[in-house]
Motif scaffolding. Sequence first.
Motif, PDB file in Angstrom:
ATOM      1  N   LEU A 137       0.824  -1.197   0.000  1.00  0.00           N
ATOM      2  CA  LEU A 137       0.000   0.000   0.000  1.00  0.00           C
ATOM      3  C   LEU A 137       0.865   1.256   0.000  1.00  0.00           C
ATOM      4  O   LEU A 137       0.545   2.245  -0.645  1.00  0.00           O
ATOM      5  CB  LEU A 137      -0.923  -0.004   1.227  1.00  0.00           C
ATOM      6  N   ASP A 138       1.980   1.193   0.722  1.00  0.00           N
ATOM      7  CA  ASP A 138       2.880   2.335   0.810  1.00  0.00           C
ATOM      8  C   ASP A 138       4.314   1.809   0.826  1.00  0.00           C
ATOM      9  O   ASP A 138       4.737   1.202   1.808  1.00  0.00           O
ATOM     10  CB  ASP A 138       2.587   3.140   2.078  1.00  0.00           C
ATOM     11  N   ALA A 139       5.016   2.011  -0.271  1.00  0.00           N
ATOM     12  CA  ALA A 139       6.396   1.525  -0.388  1.00  0.00           C
ATOM     13  C   ALA A 139       7.298   2.627  -0.929  1.00  0.00           C
ATOM     14  O   ALA A 139       7.683   2.615  -2.098  1.00  0.00           O
ATOM     15  CB  ALA A 139       6.439   0.303  -1.291  1.00  0.00           C
ATOM     16  N   PRO A 140       7.663   3.597  -0.079  1.00  0.00           N
ATOM     17  CA  PRO A 140       8.536   4.667  -0.562  1.00  0.00           C
ATOM     18  C   PRO A 140       9.941   4.166  -0.906  1.00  0.00           C
ATOM     19  O   PRO A 140      10.604   4.722  -1.771  1.00  0.00           O
ATOM     20  CB  PRO A 140       8.566   5.659   0.601  1.00  0.00           C
ATOM     21  N   ASP A 141      10.394   3.098  -0.229  1.00  0.00           N
ATOM     22  CA  ASP A 141      11.717   2.537  -0.476  1.00  0.00           C
ATOM     23  C   ASP A 141      11.570   1.043  -0.777  1.00  0.00           C
ATOM     24  O   ASP A 141      11.408   0.227   0.133  1.00  0.00           O
ATOM     25  CB  ASP A 141      12.620   2.762   0.735  1.00  0.00           C
ATOM     26  N   ILE A 142      11.618   0.693  -2.056  1.00  0.00           N
ATOM     27  CA  ILE A 142      11.391  -0.693  -2.477  1.00  0.00           C
ATOM     28  C   ILE A 142      12.475  -1.622  -1.955  1.00  0.00           C
ATOM     29  O   ILE A 142      12.193  -2.730  -1.494  1.00  0.00           O
ATOM     30  CB  ILE A 142      11.261  -0.769  -4.011  1.00  0.00           C
ATOM     31  N   GLU A 143      13.728  -1.191  -2.001  1.00  0.00           N
ATOM     32  CA  GLU A 143      14.834  -2.028  -1.515  1.00  0.00           C
ATOM     33  C   GLU A 143      14.678  -2.328  -0.025  1.00  0.00           C
ATOM     34  O   GLU A 143      14.983  -3.425   0.431  1.00  0.00           O
ATOM     35  CB  GLU A 143      16.188  -1.369  -1.788  1.00  0.00           C
ATOM     36  N   ALA A 144      14.204  -1.343   0.737  1.00  0.00           N
ATOM     37  CA  ALA A 144      14.001  -1.546   2.170  1.00  0.00           C
ATOM     38  C   ALA A 144      12.893  -2.569   2.417  1.00  0.00           C
ATOM     39  O   ALA A 144      12.998  -3.395   3.330  1.00  0.00           O
ATOM     40  CB  ALA A 144      13.659  -0.232   2.853  1.00  0.00           C
ATOM     41  N   LEU A 145      11.840  -2.532   1.602  1.00  0.00           N
ATOM     42  CA  LEU A 145      10.750  -3.502   1.735  1.00  0.00           C
ATOM     43  C   LEU A 145      11.241  -4.913   1.426  1.00  0.00           C
ATOM     44  O   LEU A 145      10.931  -5.853   2.152  1.00  0.00           O
ATOM     45  CB  LEU A 145       9.577  -3.130   0.828  1.00  0.00           C
TER      46      LEU A 145
END
Length: 166
Positions: A137-145
């Motif tokens: 829903l909210d992924a400002p930093d894809i690598e962090a996810l």
Amino acid sequence: MRSRMLPKPALSLLLAMLWLMLNNTLSAGHLLLGLLLGWAIPLLVQGFLVDLPAVRRPLKLCLFCVKVFYDIVLANLHVAKLVLGPRGNLQPAFVEVPMMIEHPFVLAMLTSIISLTPGTVSAALRPDHKILLIHALDAPDIEALVAEVKNRYETPLLEIFECSRT
């Protein structure tokens, strides 16, 4: 060695006991019917049942369950804040996460954990089971996810169960 006529003895016993508890009686007829159902159901569905991997670290499994419950509670609060806040702040994304888990049961556990955690959903799994597609829903930093899924969920599952790639 498992018998062909009784492929899952523990499941058979569990089903028979469940039948008796649901009927709240120990009569001979219900006992016989419970045993018959406990024998027949696993026999009929044995092609659909997945063998469970061995648990290497039961205490770590218990701690992992507590961590997942904690993450679900925190994610609920975070999603509530996102939904009640301004909509322009949301950054939804589809994220591909490489998988090291190969056992179907453990992979299903991981995808269930991701889907149970509000704000993320397991959207697809490649046929080779090496890439999991997650919608956030909210992924400002894809690598962090990706790192969070791998470090917080996949790595502990690999340690808890005997299911790593060979």
